[in-house]
Design a protein around this motif. Sequence first.
Motif, PDB file in Angstrom:
ATOM      1  N   ASP A  85       0.783  -1.238   0.000  1.00 46.74           N
ATOM      2  CA  ASP A  85       0.000   0.000   0.000  1.00 46.74           C
ATOM      3  C   ASP A  85       0.807   1.277   0.000  1.00 46.74           C
ATOM      4  N   GLN A  86       2.004   1.223   0.543  1.00 45.39           N
ATOM      5  CA  GLN A  86       2.611   2.503   0.849  1.00 45.39           C
ATOM      6  C   GLN A  86       3.763   2.889  -0.059  1.00 45.39           C
ATOM      7  N   ILE A  87       4.555   1.908  -0.454  1.00 44.59           N
ATOM      8  CA  ILE A  87       5.829   2.260  -1.085  1.00 44.59           C
ATOM      9  C   ILE A  87       5.592   2.918  -2.444  1.00 44.59           C
ATOM     10  N   LEU A  88       6.455   3.892  -2.744  1.00 39.86           N
ATOM     11  CA  LEU A  88       6.339   4.603  -4.012  1.00 39.86           C
ATOM     12  C   LEU A  88       7.431   4.151  -4.965  1.00 39.86           C
ATOM     13  N   LEU A  89       7.333   4.619  -6.193  1.00 41.74           N
ATOM     14  CA  LEU A  89       8.230   4.157  -7.253  1.00 41.74           C
ATOM     15  C   LEU A  89       9.695   4.360  -6.904  1.00 41.74           C
ATOM     16  N   SER A  90      10.048   5.566  -6.458  1.00 39.72           N
ATOM     17  CA  SER A  90      11.466   5.860  -6.237  1.00 39.72           C
ATOM     18  C   SER A  90      12.025   5.032  -5.085  1.00 39.72           C
ATOM     19  N   ASP A  91      11.236   4.893  -4.012  1.00 40.65           N
ATOM     20  CA  ASP A  91      11.725   4.110  -2.873  1.00 40.65           C
ATOM     21  C   ASP A  91      11.836   2.641  -3.236  1.00 40.65           C
ATOM     22  N   SER A  92      10.862   2.169  -4.011  1.00 34.92           N
ATOM     23  CA  SER A  92      10.893   0.773  -4.415  1.00 34.92           C
ATOM     24  C   SER A  92      12.105   0.493  -5.282  1.00 34.92           C
ATOM     25  N   ALA A  93      12.443   1.458  -6.149  1.00 36.79           N
ATOM     26  CA  ALA A  93      13.608   1.270  -7.013  1.00 36.79           C
ATOM     27  C   ALA A  93      14.879   1.186  -6.185  1.00 36.79           C
ATOM     28  N   SER A  94      15.010   2.116  -5.205  1.00 35.13           N
ATOM     29  CA  SER A  94      16.213   2.102  -4.374  1.00 35.13           C
ATOM     30  C   SER A  94      16.299   0.806  -3.584  1.00 35.13           C
ATOM     31  N   SER A  95      15.145   0.358  -3.064  1.00 39.13           N
ATOM     32  CA  SER A  95      15.145  -0.849  -2.267  1.00 39.13           C
ATOM     33  C   SER A  95      15.543  -2.064  -3.105  1.00 39.13           C
ATOM     34  N   LEU A  96      15.001  -2.126  -4.318  1.00 34.28           N
ATOM     35  CA  LEU A  96      15.344  -3.262  -5.176  1.00 34.28           C
ATOM     36  C   LEU A  96      16.818  -3.243  -5.542  1.00 34.28           C
ATOM     37  N   ALA A  97      17.364  -2.024  -5.734  1.00 34.13           N
ATOM     38  CA  ALA A  97      18.785  -1.920  -6.069  1.00 34.13           C
ATOM     39  C   ALA A  97      19.638  -2.497  -4.942  1.00 34.13           C
TER      40      ALA A  97
END
Lengths: 297, 274
Positions: B31-43
């Motif tokens: 529900d919460q995570i946004l595109l930029s944070d998700s990208a950083s997390s996946l990296a």
Amino acid sequence: MKNLLLCWGGDWDLPSVHTDSLIVLAYAKFSGAKLAVKSIDWTWRTITASVPQLHYEASTVTEPTQILNFLRKQRFNADYELTAKQGADTMAYIALLEEKLRPALLHTFWVDADNYANLTRPWFTSHSPFPLNFFVPGRQASLALSRILLTKAESPLLNITEVEGKIYSEAKECLNLLSHRLGNFHFFFGDTPTSLDAFVFGHIAPLIKAPLPSGQLQKHLNQLDNLCQFCNTILKNYFNASAEKRTDCSPTAIHDPVDANLQKLTQLVNKESNLIEKMDDNLRSSPQHRPNSTPPS
Amino acid sequence: MSLAAEAFVSQIAAAEPWPENATLYQPLKEDQILLSDSASSLAVQTFLRMCGLPVLVSCRANAEYMSPSGKVPFIHVGNQVVSELGLIVQFTKAKGHSLSDWLDDVQRAEMKAYMELVNNMLLTAELYIQWCDDYTATEISRPRYSSPYSWPLNHILAYQKQWEVQRKMTAIGWSGKSLEQVYEDVSQCCQALSQRLGTQPYFFNKQPTELDALVFGHLFTILTTQLTNDELAEKVKSYTNLLSFCHRIEQAYFKEHDRESQSGSLHHSKGSLP
């Protein structure tokens, strides 16, 4: 139809003291574009214009990247011979400069109290008309400070002094990386300068040439000989500046006498230590001390 | 962190090996995570997998506030907390795991330059699209960002975050850009990455480095996240070697987790790569 470029004026052997203006001027020289350069010093444009600004017929272009694109469309292209990979490298290195070097440059010129009070503010004040000279430097300084704080200061580093350490170490690393990349070549991509050379020149030339009272970054940069040479080569070949007269940074002028002196000193010290050793040997080998024995010269 | 503190942390980090219970914290996936944070997390997750270091992913609503620098994701290893890919790479290097030791100086300079390019262009573009584009901000970013909180806190926090990002955009000169220009910038960045990658399997040919992890994190997230329109994903899809690069890394490092993580991954995700 001529292109007219508005930019800040020059000083300290540079055609302009402003990084972005220098980038455009250098690129114009490299690509052979003829620009009529008009400095905005002492005009009301110091407060209204966002320099550098290129006027062509009726249109106006700002920002170095946009201006370079515009010049390329007019077929003044310094990147013509680059391969696709080199073009990609250009973009990457420009991003590196913006992220790592520019905050420290902004800090050195606009936020560091010593430099700002003794160099930057007097220069910009003297180059702005009354009464703008009261506003222009202050506004630039606060813009610089807010940019540094917003992009580099995260929650534990709310104080500018803590951010300083981080941005200077990143800037030094960036300069080292550029130096490694340049190596022994004249320009970043072989023998002809390209837009990357223009960007690097624009960023490091003020740092090399400005007489900064407190410049730790400047000292670091002066140790990177190949970057200093790079800057002086461009000034000499493209701006016909009196780069030879100012020898602050030309490595051969400074280092040769230093090296020669160092060599002489080293030789003298070696001779002395040899003499002392011989004296010692003589004294030890003689069964009785002969106070009048003269050491071999 | 100040320089002395960083050096100190490196010393302590070097003392202990990587524990089994290292945890990575990020905002709630559904529900919460946004595109930029998700990208950083996946990296970061990709980087740790490439190093062969185990890490548990834990989703918390207040991950942003727990982080030492305010940015997600961050990892909790032993008794230390480190956030942001750059610092995490340094931290793992202090523990003796590094992906880029074999590079020479010029290559390392290139790698750092390209990482800055991704941060400068892709990440900033993601932030711009999320928070400075009114339609996206209203439809997606603000509701998602504030979903764990009740009224009126959700409104306050969402607007505060939006205002903060907009200030940052003004400071770096992106506020004057239109959405079209931002898409164009993303396209140019992808073109540069595509040209650098060429036909090689990884950016530095033989082995993956942190640059590969970072690029994968961003591109994969862009491709699998549904925004108000598909234009961003289309820009990336037009470069086929980048698509196959993402496939390759997904297959190599995420295959066993593919089934679990993709089905329950981002709320707006379309599943695995097209």
